[in-house]
Design an enzyme around this catalytic site. Sequence first.
Site, mmCIF file in Angstrom:
data_model
loop_
_atom_site.group_PDB
_atom_site.id
_atom_site.type_symbol
_atom_site.label_atom_id
_atom_site.label_comp_id
_atom_site.label_asym_id
_atom_site.label_seq_id
_atom_site.Cartn_x
_atom_site.Cartn_y
_atom_site.Cartn_z
ATOM 1 N N CYS A 2 -19.869 44.499 46.434
ATOM 2 C CA CYS A 2 -20.986 44.020 45.946
ATOM 3 C C CYS A 2 -22.079 44.833 46.216
ATOM 4 O O CYS A 2 -22.280 45.774 47.188
ATOM 5 C CB CYS A 2 -21.246 42.973 46.926
ATOM 6 S SG CYS A 2 -19.910 41.570 47.162
ATOM 7 N N ARG A 27 -19.534 50.995 42.169
ATOM 8 C CA ARG A 27 -19.066 50.402 43.383
ATOM 9 C C ARG A 27 -17.909 49.523 43.177
ATOM 10 O O ARG A 27 -17.164 49.197 43.850
ATOM 11 C CB ARG A 27 -19.954 49.527 44.246
ATOM 12 C CG ARG A 27 -21.048 50.762 44.872
ATOM 13 C CD ARG A 27 -22.289 50.046 45.505
ATOM 14 N NE ARG A 27 -21.732 49.302 46.388
ATOM 15 C CZ ARG A 27 -21.971 49.410 47.696
ATOM 16 N NH1 ARG A 27 -22.282 50.767 48.151
ATOM 17 N NH2 ARG A 27 -21.791 48.737 48.700
ATOM 18 N N TRP A 75 -18.053 41.365 43.936
ATOM 19 C CA TRP A 75 -16.553 41.705 43.988
ATOM 20 C C TRP A 75 -16.066 40.459 44.819
ATOM 21 O O TRP A 75 -16.165 40.493 45.845
ATOM 22 C CB TRP A 75 -16.540 43.037 44.658
ATOM 23 C CG TRP A 75 -14.953 43.424 44.718
ATOM 24 C CD1 TRP A 75 -14.740 44.177 43.386
ATOM 25 C CD2 TRP A 75 -14.337 43.540 45.429
ATOM 26 N NE1 TRP A 75 -13.410 44.573 43.715
ATOM 27 C CE2 TRP A 75 -13.071 44.219 45.094
ATOM 28 C CE3 TRP A 75 -14.150 43.230 46.892
ATOM 29 C CZ2 TRP A 75 -11.893 44.548 45.705
ATOM 30 C CZ3 TRP A 75 -13.031 43.183 47.454
ATOM 31 C CH2 TRP A 75 -11.745 43.961 46.990
ATOM 32 N N ASN A 100 -23.895 40.448 50.552
ATOM 33 C CA ASN A 100 -22.757 41.512 50.681
ATOM 34 C C ASN A 100 -21.966 41.038 51.956
ATOM 35 O O ASN A 100 -22.628 41.126 52.625
ATOM 36 C CB ASN A 100 -23.176 42.947 50.450
ATOM 37 C CG ASN A 100 -23.678 43.302 49.453
ATOM 38 O OD1 ASN A 100 -23.739 42.547 48.386
ATOM 39 N ND2 ASN A 100 -24.150 44.333 49.157
ATOM 40 N N LYS A 488 -3.975 58.332 43.197
ATOM 41 C CA LYS A 488 -4.881 58.659 42.115
ATOM 42 C C LYS A 488 -4.481 58.114 40.476
ATOM 43 O O LYS A 488 -5.111 57.247 39.977
ATOM 44 C CB LYS A 488 -5.447 60.112 41.567
ATOM 45 C CG LYS A 488 -6.076 60.739 42.728
ATOM 46 C CD LYS A 488 -7.444 60.374 42.552
ATOM 47 C CE LYS A 488 -7.588 59.380 43.485
ATOM 48 N NZ LYS A 488 -8.223 59.539 44.831
ATOM 49 N N HIS A 507 17.500 59.415 50.348
ATOM 50 C CA HIS A 507 17.755 58.540 51.076
ATOM 51 C C HIS A 507 17.055 57.042 50.720
ATOM 52 O O HIS A 507 16.644 56.336 51.195
ATOM 53 C CB HIS A 507 16.856 58.564 52.432
ATOM 54 C CG HIS A 507 17.575 59.709 53.203
ATOM 55 N ND1 HIS A 507 18.758 59.743 53.825
ATOM 56 C CD2 HIS A 507 16.902 61.135 53.583
ATOM 57 C CE1 HIS A 507 19.142 60.778 54.480
ATOM 58 N NE2 HIS A 507 18.127 61.759 54.112
#
Length: 611
Positions: A2, A27, A75, A100, A488, A507
């Site tokens: 936020c 952000r 967010w 926030n 990424k 494995h």
Amino acid sequence: MCGIVGAIAERNITAILLEGLKRLEYRGYDSAGVAVYTNTDGVQRRRRVGKVSELEAALASDPLVGQLGIAHTRWATHGAPTERNAHPHFSSDTVAVVHNGIIENHEVLRERLKGMGYAFASDTDTEVIAHLLHHHLKTLPDLVDALKATVKELHGAYGLAAIHQAQPDRLVAARSGSPLVIGLGLGENFLASDQLALRQVTDRFMYLEEGDIAQITREKVSIWNSDGQPVQRESVQYHEGAEAADKGEFRHFMLKEIHEQPRVVQRTLEGRLGQEQVLVQAFGPQAAELFAKVRNVQIVACGTSYHAGMVARYWLESLAGIPCQVEVASEFRYRRVVVQPDTLFVSISQSGETADTLAALRNAKELGFLGSLAICNVGISSLVRESDLTLLTQAGPEIGVASTKAFTTQLVALMLLTLSLGQVKGTLEAGVEAELVEELRRLPTRLGEALAMDGTVEKVAQLFAEKHHTLFLGRGAQFPVAMEGALKLKEISYIHAEAYPAGELKHGPLALVDKDMPVVTVAPNNELLEKLKSNLQEVRARGGELIVFADAQAEFRDGPGTHVVAMPHIVDALAPILYTIPLQLLSYYVAVLKGTDVDQPRNLAKSVTVE
Ligand code: G6P
């Protein structure tokens, strides 16, 4: 995560709020809103799901004009990303709040407020703040007094701002666990969760500290600390990094930031290297004394910064002979940790505001560590303020959500730490420090050479456009590099990517390998090369397609199903920094081919200031 922007001025502030929100877009967010005090209709708001451009369009068709306002990018944490859950939240159409963080006792407060007759219009934790503030205004008509009473009842983390229809000459704010900065103007003042949001209106800032409450008018900023005492906070002039909010010639911030790496690595080294030694005092005046006592290192971080810590573990143990443990902060903070005597606590963070990393540092203070060191990119962050020692990376503001230049500068800082600890403790082998100091000086040039492979990597990216799964392999200190490469790729292209130490291939992950699962390998010319070559044979034998980033001297040959990209030669210890570059470029070009939102990938946030 936020973002908050607020403004009080003589001019119309709507455009300032919108520009501030745009500067915080990096952000990560899912909805945006603005509340403005208008002379004709009191406090009014507009909110939209999606990008700030949607909100801008809404304001273009239905403008808000005023001299006082607050704005927010949300967010979602409590409640879906819908318009009714977007901030600002209102109480009785007179109080507006942006927030926030997370209010942990919101359910209890909600029930209490409902009992008092407040009706809730959203599913958010934030709305309780608006109603609580409105409730306190009944007995404490001054907005800042009512805010002081309100925050006393809040448990959790917040950076918040509020306005009140009856007091249109002021904006109030409170900080606890979520950063806020006041931007100082002439006859106008501003507020934001990140000073980047205000760089277009001022270069003078005042950072609120934990527990601070502020009242901001056009002419004056008043601040009270957590004990309710009036305090002055220093104002700082900010010159650097004005270029950050501009993509320049690049299509995306991420590509710009990838290409900045030679320069920011150079900056991170500046003033920290002597002729043949690292300058230990770069870590602070008490560093040498503290380092001499260190017998163990505990590294804690999240995300990409955690991968930097994993590389450092190989370095600290192999070069400086110092035992090192690395852990993600969200695990470290919630388990019972046994601390070896004389252990240095090292936190790594781009932002210095990551909630779990900060909480881990705060826990560490209770656990008997020798001292704390923050490796961080933001000098005014909470992590830096709360640590004993600091080494700042000089990456400059990083806008792309997927971290690139912050990571390589963290690695440089961690190499400086390794050499400094080894130097002070006398545990480095003869000549190692002088050689690595020399190699560090050459590193920016080497990184430039790796970046020149841009076009080659772009072609390799085409192999991935139609794939759904990938495997990244590395051995030794290249294993965390493979992890970072996989992170990424998944972050920005949404292709499932896993990283394995190459020796673990048989494995389990080998079962997945077929022609549809490309395998990416980083292969510097080191003592593990022959073992790695055998691992890769195992992939080829199963029809798996190989992409190998290999030292030009490592004698890897292109062949059917094997694509070799020759890397500039580099001393083994610094190879993790160099080999990160092609993996960053690879994920970038795959994402561009897939048409995803490179700089703001879905569901992710740049700075995770909530748990
Ligand atoms: C988020 C970001 C990552 C970052 C991580 C840790 O997940 O998207 O890029 O690595 O937080 O952030 P920090 O600021 O503590 O390095």
